[in-house]
Design an enzyme around this catalytic site. Structure first.
Site, short mmCIF file in Angstrom:
data_model
loop_
_atom_site.label_atom_id
_atom_site.label_comp_id
_atom_site.label_asym_id
_atom_site.label_seq_id
_atom_site.Cartn_x
_atom_site.Cartn_y
_atom_site.Cartn_z
N HIS A 156 23.39 2.86 12.25
CA HIS A 156 24.57 3.69 12.50
C HIS A 156 25.33 3.12 13.69
CE1 HIS A 156 23.08 6.97 9.88
NE2 HIS A 156 21.89 6.60 10.33
N ASN B 162 0.84 -1.20 0.00
CA ASN B 162 0.00 0.00 0.00
C ASN B 162 0.87 1.25 0.00
OD1 ASN B 162 -2.40 1.55 0.16
ND2 ASN B 162 -3.37 -0.05 1.39
N ARG C 96 6.08 -8.34 19.85
CA ARG C 96 6.22 -9.66 20.47
C ARG C 96 5.12 -10.58 19.95
NH1 ARG C 96 7.37 -6.14 24.87
NH2 ARG C 96 9.42 -6.52 25.81
N THR D 43 11.83 -5.29 16.31
CA THR D 43 13.26 -5.16 16.58
C THR D 43 13.99 -6.49 16.58
OG1 THR D 43 12.89 -5.27 18.97
CG2 THR D 43 12.87 -3.08 17.95
#
Length: 216
Positions: free
Chosen positions: A121, A91, A187, A172
């Site tokens: 970074h 989308n 999670r 993450t």
């Protein structure tokens, strides 16, 4: 991967391989300019001109499967490090920072305003700001995955096949196959079960008799 890269590697090769690199390298600057030009062309195509959209995507991305549909606007760093499987729908407002490979499987559904950020970074401030080093890790999204609106997928993440990522999640870490996951950080909430298939199956309607089972 060796701890120390081959000194003959270009900055582009270092970037894709996961080593620190200099983003102001002329080759990388030119590659980003190319991607910006092609994204601008793609975003300006008339809505009904599917042929031209497909042509531009084929030039921009590393590989695009048959039947892939991406709604503009689209933004990416390089494009050449992105591969998309057949029948995938993305989308509007996708941001794909493909400083490392981003692999999107077949029959994937991606909601609006999703960010796929392979870019990162150094944590050390001197490396990050004085030496201007950057780094990246690949992102992999399995077949039949559904990613809700406003999801952010971080560097190095793999999402297993058939999994659902809830809207607004920040992913993450890796998420396994066949689960519903969500939250910040994302999670696993529960497994996907046959009851989820039956929930949307109108056995008396026009879809009656169709096979809704997923591939193994």
């Amino acid at each position: 991967m060796p701890v120390t890269p081959d000194p003959s590697m270009t900055e582009q090769q270092r970037m894709v391989a996961g080593y620190t690199y200099l983003s102001l390298d002329p080759e990388l600057v030119a590659a980003r300019a190319r991607a910006q030009r092609l994204c601008r062309e793609f975003n300006a195509v008339e809505p009904e001109d599917f042929t031209e959209r497909t042509r531009i995507l084929g030039e921009l991305f590393g590989n695009v499967g048959d039947g892939c549909w991406i709604e503009p606007p689209l933004r990416c760093d390089y494009g050449s490090n992105i591969t998309v499987g057949e029948g995938t729908f993305i989308n509007l407002d996708l941001v794909a920072l493909d400083t490392a490979p981003i692999t999107i499987g077949s029959k994937v559904a991606i909601g609006p305003r999703v960010t796929l950020s392979a870019a990162s970074h150094p944590i050390d401030p001197v490396q990050r700001m004085d030496e201007l080093l950057e780094c990246a890790l690949p992102i992999t999204i399995g077949d039949y995955v559904w990613i809700g609106a406003n999801v952010v997928i971080c560097p190095g993440v793999t999402i297993g096949p058939r999994t659902v990522i809830g809207a607004g999640s920040v992913v993450t870490q890796d998420i396994p196959a066949d689960v519903v996951a969500g939250g910040v950080p994302c999670r696993v909430i529960r497994d996907i079960t046959p009851a989820d298939r039956d929930r949307y199956l109108d056995r008396n309607g026009p879809s009656s008799g169709r096979d809704f089972s997923l591939p193994e």
